[in-house]
Design a protein around this motif. Structure first.
Motif, mmCIF file in Angstrom:
data_model
loop_
_atom_site.group_PDB
_atom_site.id
_atom_site.type_symbol
_atom_site.label_atom_id
_atom_site.label_comp_id
_atom_site.label_asym_id
_atom_site.label_seq_id
_atom_site.Cartn_x
_atom_site.Cartn_y
_atom_site.Cartn_z
ATOM 1 N N PRO A 168 0.821 -1.212 0.000
ATOM 2 C CA PRO A 168 0.000 0.000 0.000
ATOM 3 C C PRO A 168 0.855 1.262 0.000
ATOM 4 O O PRO A 168 1.970 1.269 0.513
ATOM 5 C CB PRO A 168 -0.786 -0.121 1.316
ATOM 6 C CG PRO A 168 0.107 -0.911 2.210
ATOM 7 C CD PRO A 168 0.910 -1.842 1.331
ATOM 8 N N ALA A 169 0.332 2.321 -0.586
ATOM 9 C CA ALA A 169 0.997 3.618 -0.589
ATOM 10 C C ALA A 169 0.387 4.510 0.489
ATOM 11 O O ALA A 169 -0.802 4.397 0.800
ATOM 12 C CB ALA A 169 0.869 4.280 -1.963
ATOM 13 N N GLN A 170 1.207 5.393 1.043
ATOM 14 C CA GLN A 170 0.749 6.267 2.111
ATOM 15 C C GLN A 170 -0.383 7.172 1.647
ATOM 16 O O GLN A 170 -1.326 7.448 2.388
ATOM 17 C CB GLN A 170 1.919 7.130 2.624
ATOM 18 C CG GLN A 170 2.972 6.375 3.410
ATOM 19 C CD GLN A 170 2.552 6.099 4.842
ATOM 20 O OE1 GLN A 170 1.500 6.533 5.286
ATOM 21 N NE2 GLN A 170 3.380 5.352 5.555
ATOM 22 N N ARG A 171 -0.308 7.655 0.415
ATOM 23 C CA ARG A 171 -1.281 8.630 -0.075
ATOM 24 C C ARG A 171 -2.372 8.007 -0.939
ATOM 25 O O ARG A 171 -3.039 8.689 -1.704
ATOM 26 C CB ARG A 171 -0.573 9.723 -0.874
ATOM 27 C CG ARG A 171 0.443 10.500 -0.044
ATOM 28 C CD ARG A 171 1.134 11.564 -0.884
ATOM 29 N NE ARG A 171 2.093 12.318 -0.113
ATOM 30 C CZ ARG A 171 3.340 11.951 0.123
ATOM 31 N NH1 ARG A 171 3.771 10.795 -0.372
ATOM 32 N NH2 ARG A 171 4.151 12.681 0.837
ATOM 33 N N GLY A 172 -2.563 6.711 -0.802
ATOM 34 C CA GLY A 172 -3.581 6.034 -1.593
ATOM 35 C C GLY A 172 -2.986 5.298 -2.769
ATOM 36 O O GLY A 172 -1.936 5.675 -3.295
ATOM 37 N N GLY A 173 -3.640 4.237 -3.178
ATOM 38 C CA GLY A 173 -3.123 3.398 -4.242
ATOM 39 C C GLY A 173 -2.438 2.174 -3.664
ATOM 40 O O GLY A 173 -2.095 2.137 -2.474
ATOM 41 N N VAL A 174 -2.253 1.170 -4.500
ATOM 42 C CA VAL A 174 -1.690 -0.078 -4.025
ATOM 43 C C VAL A 174 -1.059 -0.825 -5.197
ATOM 44 O O VAL A 174 -1.463 -0.638 -6.355
ATOM 45 C CB VAL A 174 -2.789 -0.943 -3.362
ATOM 46 C CG1 VAL A 174 -3.787 -1.449 -4.402
ATOM 47 C CG2 VAL A 174 -2.193 -2.107 -2.593
ATOM 48 N N LEU A 175 -0.044 -1.621 -4.887
ATOM 49 C CA LEU A 175 0.511 -2.574 -5.849
ATOM 50 C C LEU A 175 0.067 -3.963 -5.418
ATOM 51 O O LEU A 175 0.265 -4.353 -4.269
ATOM 52 C CB LEU A 175 2.034 -2.497 -5.888
ATOM 53 C CG LEU A 175 2.656 -1.181 -6.339
ATOM 54 C CD1 LEU A 175 4.184 -1.267 -6.250
ATOM 55 C CD2 LEU A 175 2.231 -0.807 -7.747
#
Length: 246
Positions: A168-175
């Motif tokens: 997960p990314a801190q500012r939203g979004g994900v791999l």
């Protein structure tokens, strides 16, 4: 003057109750000789030229990490190419030098070779530190990535995504990365080609280093005969902020 200060400090330490002077760990002669044989084999196999300068980092527990530059410009560690799988194995084998392994791995991914490497010698133990706070998972982005991966499952390219790597990314979004039955590495529902990696970097720029690491892993996979990579990513992320469901 500096020598006298050191002597006084050692004397004062001996006078303190329970205090013991620090002693250097024994030199790991046998391990050094083993690594030297690995470098001889690397020269014989053509990975590196004879006489190439090598660096040696010694762990307080007697482990040895030695690095050099290979003929084709790749970083070599203990006589072999520093591929993602080799880096993971070395981190497991020498946990007190894991940070040094990661340093050289990141240098290689960035094309910096051995630039900025610390001096040879015994590496001090760093104080233990906890992982960064886990960022909240963007549930909408995760659902989209899982839906795209479900299409791959229906097409037979991916098994049920057991062992998927979720970052997960801190500012939203994900791999959402999975290994394919065909030896491919899929992220968010698509093969991690250069074009798709560039697109993902625009979507989640703070995960750019994770994308680079996944690209290196995919390149390593594609160098080998195709095989089922369904479980290849299980436990493959050493980042404490990486979620890897099994």
């Amino acid at each position: 003057m500096g020598r006298m200060k050191k002597k006084r400090a050692a004397r004062d330490a001996r006078r303190q109750p329970g205090a013991r002077p620090q002693t250097a760990p024994p030199f790991p002669q046998a391990e050094i000789e083993r690594v030297l044989r690995l470098w001889d084999r690397a020269v014989d196999s053509g990975l590196m030229a004879s006489g190439t300068e090598t660096k040696y980092h010694l762990g307080p527990d007697g482990t040895v990490l030695s690095v050099a530059m290979g003929r084709s410009g790749q970083v070599l560690a203990n006589g072999e190419r520093l591929t993602p799988s080799v880096a993971e194995r070395l981190r497991e084998q020498m946990p007190l030098l894991a940070g040094m392994v990661t340093f050289y791995e990141n240098n290689q991914l960035a094309g910096r070779g051995l630039d900025g490497a610390p001096e040879d010698g015994v590496m001090p133990l760093l104080p233990p530190g906890g992982p960064d706070p886990m960022p909240p998972v963007d549930q909408a982005a995760l659902a989209d990535a899982q839906a795209a991966t479900a299409v791959l499952v229906r097409q037979g390219k991916v098994a049920e995504p057991v062992g998927a790597m979720v970052i997960p990314a801190q500012r939203g979004g994900v791999l959402f990365a999975v290994g394919g039955r065909d030896g491919e590495l899929y992220v968010n529902g698509r093969a991690l080609t250069q074009d798709w990696a560039d697109h993902l970097r625009t979507m989640v720029p703070e995960l750019a280093s994770d994308i680079i690491r996944l690209q290196a892993m995919r390149a390593e996979w594609l160098d080998a005969p195709p095989e089922d990579r369904t479980l290849a990513l299980a436990g493959g992320c050493t980042d404490p902020n990486c979620l890897t469901p099994h």
